[in-house]
Write a protein that holds these residues in place. Structure first.
Motif, short mmCIF file in Angstrom:
data_model
loop_
_atom_site.label_atom_id
_atom_site.label_comp_id
_atom_site.label_asym_id
_atom_site.label_seq_id
_atom_site.Cartn_x
_atom_site.Cartn_y
_atom_site.Cartn_z
N ILE A 223 38.31 26.34 37.75
CA ILE A 223 39.08 27.50 38.68
C ILE A 223 38.45 28.90 38.60
O ILE A 223 38.16 29.30 37.68
CB ILE A 223 40.58 27.34 38.64
CG1 ILE A 223 41.17 26.14 38.73
CG2 ILE A 223 41.32 28.65 39.34
CD1 ILE A 223 42.42 26.11 38.36
N GLU A 224 38.25 29.38 39.76
CA GLU A 224 37.88 31.04 40.00
C GLU A 224 39.13 31.72 39.84
O GLU A 224 39.94 31.87 40.66
CB GLU A 224 37.13 31.19 41.31
CG GLU A 224 35.50 30.95 41.06
CD GLU A 224 34.92 31.30 42.29
OE1 GLU A 224 35.39 32.55 42.79
OE2 GLU A 224 34.11 30.74 42.81
N ILE A 225 38.97 32.42 38.61
CA ILE A 225 40.40 33.50 38.28
C ILE A 225 39.64 34.79 38.98
O ILE A 225 38.88 35.24 38.42
CB ILE A 225 40.46 33.51 36.91
CG1 ILE A 225 40.91 32.11 36.23
CG2 ILE A 225 41.74 34.48 36.79
CD1 ILE A 225 42.34 31.35 36.60
N GLU A 226 40.48 35.29 39.83
CA GLU A 226 39.93 36.68 40.64
C GLU A 226 40.34 38.00 39.65
O GLU A 226 41.15 37.79 38.80
CB GLU A 226 40.83 36.57 41.83
CG GLU A 226 40.33 35.79 42.90
CD GLU A 226 38.92 35.59 43.28
OE1 GLU A 226 38.20 36.63 42.97
OE2 GLU A 226 38.45 34.39 43.68
N GLU A 227 39.43 39.03 39.83
CA GLU A 227 39.92 40.16 39.29
C GLU A 227 41.29 40.96 39.46
O GLU A 227 41.55 41.14 40.80
CB GLU A 227 38.67 41.06 39.56
CG GLU A 227 37.40 40.82 38.71
CD GLU A 227 36.29 41.55 39.25
OE1 GLU A 227 36.50 42.85 39.76
OE2 GLU A 227 35.24 41.31 39.14
N GLN A 228 41.59 41.60 38.39
CA GLN A 228 43.00 42.16 38.88
C GLN A 228 42.88 43.25 39.79
O GLN A 228 43.62 43.44 40.59
CB GLN A 228 43.23 42.87 37.34
CG GLN A 228 44.74 43.56 37.38
CD GLN A 228 45.79 42.69 37.67
OE1 GLN A 228 46.21 41.88 36.72
NE2 GLN A 228 46.57 42.92 38.76
N GLU A 229 41.67 43.89 39.88
CA GLU A 229 41.39 45.25 40.60
C GLU A 229 41.45 44.64 42.24
O GLU A 229 42.33 45.29 43.07
CB GLU A 229 40.10 45.66 40.48
CG GLU A 229 39.98 47.16 40.95
CD GLU A 229 38.54 47.78 40.33
OE1 GLU A 229 37.89 48.15 41.11
OE2 GLU A 229 38.03 47.68 39.26
N LYS A 230 40.68 43.60 42.40
CA LYS A 230 40.72 42.98 43.78
C LYS A 230 42.24 42.29 44.06
O LYS A 230 42.53 42.38 45.34
CB LYS A 230 39.68 41.76 43.92
CG LYS A 230 38.46 42.27 43.95
CD LYS A 230 37.54 41.09 44.30
CE LYS A 230 35.95 41.38 44.41
NZ LYS A 230 35.11 40.34 44.30
N ILE A 231 42.79 42.00 43.15
CA ILE A 231 44.38 41.22 43.65
C ILE A 231 45.02 42.48 43.85
O ILE A 231 45.91 42.46 44.75
CB ILE A 231 44.79 40.31 42.34
CG1 ILE A 231 43.95 39.22 42.09
CG2 ILE A 231 46.21 39.92 42.49
CD1 ILE A 231 43.85 38.30 43.45
#
Lengths: 390, 93
Positions: free
Chosen positions: A179-187
């Protein structure tokens, strides 16, 4: 950069809730949802997420606490399954009628009895009229993505409704996927902090959940129904924005297989991927069958489904729950009533399968296709794979 | 009382003006209303004490009278009056 890791889907959901910066989590553990809230309680205890974790004494309390926190203006998450969802029953309707954007994962599990901890959709089907937006994930990545998008959809000022993200118990919750876990900044950019329109605030007192006299109740229901129906446009917008920012595109329904095929499978949840594989078996002899996977269950994407079923002669609807004492399972009933709007209606074959966690293989989907080809069980339903003899 | 349409109804039917229950005309609910016989009344105020709606108040002359905007016509004041100074009369419109 987003990082791709091997992770159990339940833990990925917990990660998504953390990335969404949920402020209050009220939950009671129940198989097969346990890993999600277990992980979240650890994340909160470790100080990785600034949230209030309320270990309530029941699911009835979980949803009640979620409502209180959401009414006070917090971003709220909970998760449950089966009997837990059933125990929430009366409170689920209050969350939607108060227009509170709570996000809940339902790790779909059969309802008792007999007691079963395994997967089907009988839990959520018993609650399908609860007025929540209801989506079904098909794999871990999708559930991770949908969980974050669910907050964005729920909190949109044009929506303000709770969202249930369904994921098949065990089949998805306990699977380890890449799974690709997205970056906090982008979320954070995708999902800004929740700004409630109305909230409980001693400085500006309001009453939530007052009595609705006969002169008000119908208006309240109409307002709620319109909000749910109109949420479809917002859901599409959010899916589009997600695709632009994170590169994974979602639609209300997905189609797969040769367009000219006249037999169409309709599924909801993880069985869609088994059908995907079954199509490879079925279509060896030519373009025989294709499939439609329903991602959005409520509001029901009628327009999109009607367009997808154009040219279909036979529709095989896969249900994961029995709607006792009527014809067809819950999904097939909906599809049939929708098809009534067409001049030329395809035949409907309804197979209710995978009850109580029984496996459904791609060979079995091929058998269903063959039955439909022969016209067996035309406009009827069959509880699949039931032993008739000892 | 004017009721809002589904469009203007507050989100989730919330009440955003605290205390607006005072506007609710519960007097609409009654079929009978209390009538005071000033000859018999001794201005003891028991009717006001017993009234569950708190709608009976003393006026300038010392008599206790029901505010018919709120009076639901339950008849408890009539039942409790020690001097039989109150009677219920049919509401006719």
């Amino acid at each position: 950069m987003a990082k791709r890791i091997g992770i159990e889907n339940s833990l990925a959901v917990a990660e998504a809730v953390k990335l969404a910066r949920a402020e209050v989590i009220a939950a009671y553990p129940i198989t097969p949802q346990t890993h999600i809230v277990e992980e979240l309680s650890q994340i909160v205890a470790n100080g990785e997420l600034e949230a209030e974790f309320i270990p309530v004494e029941s699911e009835h309390s979980a949803m009640s606490a979620a409502i209180g926190a959401s009414a006070a203006g917090a971003r709220v998450y909970t998760a449950t399954a089966s009997q837990g969802l059933a125990l929430m029953h009366e409170i689920l309707f209050i969350a939607s009628s108060l227009r509170l954007p709570i996000v809940m994962t339902v790790a779909n599990r059969s309802l008792s009895g007999p007691i079963s901890i395994w997967n089907d959709h009988s839990d959520v089907m018993a609650e399908r009229d609860m007025g929540w937006i209801q989506v079904f994930g098909e794999n871990g990545q999708e559930v991770f993505d949908l969980t974050i998008m669910a907050f964005r959809i729920a909190e949109d000022k044009r929506v303000l409704l709770p969202v249930a993200v369904n994921m098949d118990g065990f089949i998805l919750t306990h699977m380890i996927e890449s799974i690709e876990i997205e970056e906090q900044e982008k979320i954070d950019k995708f999902l800004p902090p929740y700004k409630p329109v109305l909230r409980l605030d001693p400085a500006h007192p309001i009453s939530m959940g007052p009595v609705g006299v006969p002169e008000i109740y119908a208006e309240a229901k109409k307002q709620q129904e319109v909000a749910l129906l109109e949420s479809k446009a917002v859901i599409k917008e959010v899916f589009k924005e997600w695709a632009e920012q994170f590169g994974r595109a979602y639609n209300l329904i997905e189609t797969n297989g040769p367009e000219q095929a006249e037999v169409v499978f309709i599924t909801m949840g993880s069985l869609g991927e088994t059908v995907m594989s079954a199509l490879d078996l079925i279509n060896v002899q030519g373009d025989k069958a294709r499939q439609v996977r329903i991602r959005l269950w409520r509001p029901f994407p009628e327009e999109e489904l009607l367009a997808a079923l154009e040219g279909a002669k036979k529709v095989i609807v896969i249900d994961r729950a029995v709607s006792f004492g009527t014809s067809y399972g819950p999904v097939a009933g909906e599809i049939r009533s929708m098809l009534y709007k067409l001049k030329e209606q395809p035949e409907v074959y309804n197979f209710i399968c995978g009850l109580g966690g029984r496996d459904v293989t791609r060979q079995e989907f091929k058998q269903m296709y063959e039955l439909a080809e022969q016209g067996q069980y035309k406009d009827k339903y069959l509880i699949w794979g039931v032993r008739e003899n000892d | 009382m004017n009721y809002p349409s589904w469009r203007t109804l507050e989100l989730g039917a919330a009440i955003t003006t605290p205390g607006n229950a005072a506007e609710l005309k519960t007097g609409d609910w009654r079929t009978e209303f209390p009538v005071l016989d000033e000859e018999k009344c001794v201005k003891c105020g028991l009717c006001a004490i017993y009234c569950p709606e708190f709608c009976i108040h003393e006026d300038d002359t010392g008599y206790f009278r029901a505010d018919l905007y709120y009076c639901k016509g339950c008849g408890i004041c009539v039942h409790e009056c020690p001097k039989d100074a109150l009677t219920m009369q049919l509401e006719e419109k």
